[in-house]
Design an enzyme around this catalytic site. Sequence first.
Site, short mmCIF file in Angstrom:
data_model
loop_
_atom_site.label_atom_id
_atom_site.label_comp_id
_atom_site.label_asym_id
_atom_site.label_seq_id
_atom_site.Cartn_x
_atom_site.Cartn_y
_atom_site.Cartn_z
CG HIS A 239 -1.54 1.37 1.67
ND1 HIS A 239 -2.19 1.96 0.82
CD2 HIS A 239 -1.33 1.96 2.72
CE1 HIS A 239 -2.79 3.13 1.58
NE2 HIS A 239 -2.19 3.11 2.61
CE1 TYR A 273 -3.06 7.13 5.18
CE2 TYR A 273 -4.15 5.46 4.03
CZ TYR A 273 -3.36 5.68 4.50
OH TYR A 273 -2.02 5.00 4.68
CG ASP A 561 -30.81 -20.78 14.69
OD1 ASP A 561 -29.84 -20.83 14.13
OD2 ASP A 561 -32.01 -20.14 14.29
#
Length: 827
Positions: A239, A273, A561
Amino acid sequence: MRDNVVSPVRASNTATADSRIVIIGAGIVGCALADELTARGRHDVTVLEQGPLPAPGGSTSHAPGLVFQTSPSKTLTAFARYTVEKFNALEVDGLPCFNPVGGLELATTPERWADLHRKAGWAASWGVRGELVPPARCKELWPLIDTSTVLGGFHTPDDGLARALLAARAQLERARRRGARFLDRHTVTGIEQQDGRVTAVVTDRGTFPATHVVSAAGFWGPVIGRMAGVDVPLLPLAHQYATTRPLPGLKGVNDPRTEASKPILRHQDRDLYFREHTDRIGIGSYAHRPLPVDPFAVLAYDEARARAQDMPSSLPFTAEDWAPSWEDSRALIPALRDAEIETGFNGVFSFTPDGMPVLGEAPELRGFWLAEAVWVTHSAGVAKAVAEWMVDGHAQTDLHECDLHRFEDAQRSPAYVQDRGARQFIEVYDVIHPLQPMDHPRPLRVSPFHARQRELGAYFLEGGGWERPHWYEANAHLVVPGGPERDAWSARHWSPIAAAEARATRERVALYDMTPLRRLEVTGPGALAFLQRMTTNNVAKKPGAVTYTLLLDEKGGVRSDLTVARLAPDHFQVGANSPADLHWLRRHAPADVHLRDVTSGTCCIGVWGPLARDLVQPLTRDDFSHEGFGYFRARRTHLGHVPVTALRVSYVGELGWELYTTADLGLRLWDTLWEAGREHGVIAAGRSAFNSLRLEKGYRAWGQDMTEEHTPYEAGLGFAVRLDRGDFLGRAALEHLPPPTRKLTPLLLDDPAAVVLGKEPVHVDGAPAGHVTSAAYGYTLGRCVAYAWLPPLTAGTAVHIAYFGEKVRATVADEPLFDPKMTRIRR
């Protein structure tokens, strides 16, 4: 029943006070885990690190430290909140480990602006402070940005910058004071084991005996896993991150001790960013092509290599990948137009096929744990959960999304991990619809009916690798015009055909492909005693009985369940939810019980609707009347030429059966039912209609409506708990529960045209009080049905749901909403 049928997890699998625990990796996760374990009294902890401490050279050493807490995952948000809480209290040499500058996410497209409204809803649901702000406020928070294309932002004041190396060091020192050892420059070369249990970790500097080993090796996780014979499904990817030269506009603005004063900035429409480094700006980009890294080819840290390269996890910068992101950065921040990049690198970190961490004890090797694919954002929260899991046998936070057992066998191939891991990188900042499937590799798993479904124009989505029809274009002629209009978001991966298929199920009969539902075979002399011990209901019924029951953990939380069909005295078919259920049962099974996953070799068709009996009865000599084949009964029979196991159960609230056969006969079963059903107007129906019908009946979906964080009584499943029939796992906890302070609550939206999709915050008396779990339009009721976790409320109470910032009014309802007397199922 014998007391020793099942050995408690705690007795054999948890880290007791005299356990020898070895953690591999002293990055942020390993240091945090050592801190959390020693805080719980486990002092014989050794942390082995191949690099030099305190900066060993893994992903922690280059992490930019962004901590945004809000995620569509409640679990990841909980991890991040704990990380913020913990790091805020840590400091080293007078330097704080966390700088709460906040976060600011920008929207420059209508789609992103809408998505930030959705994100604000998640924040409210999970308890994170945040607000949507106009462009002018974005400019106040980040004066350097050009807001001419900004539509608004989402500001989260409690987010901020983690100083990863400092935080690791602070936790290392706390753990060391409690007795933990940290040994750097120890390269792991092997994992010793005996009789299926880990016994030691071998390094180039000696062997370390261990009863528990935790791999927190980051992108080297697959390397350590291979030594242990354990598959670690993660893909390391590089990155890009770059830092500018000093900017005149930042001169003297920030204290070098804290480095930043402005919020972390996200420009997700361009996969970017930004954060401050005193008088510089750091820029991270996900806009480039995926850059996969072979973890087996990344050299271990050594002093000679350190002189040529800072750390093994930092790869050379690829300028050709950077150019578009640099232009986008300059467009958003004009001050960068005259700036230059001072440093840049491609940092390696880990992605999994679904973007979530990989946590838990490996089924292949007892005592060998994984804490992998964890970012700094979630590091302390993950460490706390894994420490609880190891010490207490369970975590306080629901971990089913992170459990390493969640992956199907078909999702563990290296090719699958690479394809999906790379796609996760591409989609890090994308606007993702909750139903949106990945494109590749598809189709991977198909039922025997796939060819017929394609002929009928099935619209497939994907889950667990399975292709699942959500509706069929062949039913378009059944659509009744004039239904409520959907907004653009809720109309994605939806069709009005779903309404027609739901109506046809209620009025005639429909075939549903239930093949992806997991099926386990439990056999052997101890099968009955084992299932009685493991589940909450009474399965000690005569062969032919079907029982709905629950798996609990030791604290009484709902692990899953199940639907248990007793086919013979020592033979049970169990309908389960995930691979983790099989793992849980296998870990507890005594030697006289045999468990087998038969899902892939079998298939299932649900035949439901008021004409289901008219369709099925002529195909068999057996009596399928209500008297001859009652509700919640099972029978082996033949339909035409096909042997089937028929269960009279219904997840849609209508008369009918689940019909199981082997995969080789599946297509013949479909064709037999289709031909017999023509005179009754049979259709094929998809999961969109199925979900609507099951919510009208109030049937829960495990993992969505309830998890280990919830008890049966909170989830409205107390009817599946029999305290009068002996001991079972979790019973002791149930007997000491306080009155519920929350309940899974049915809501009906007041506006017949309104729709919500799930995870939205629910407000009571103007304040957030809970969140939606499942939601779907109830076509029979003419209203959207939503289930939500809320404080106990009486029917008729008015609430509102925040849907993309709009207040949608809803009312608490009594359940079941449809056919409360069960007359349609029991006819």
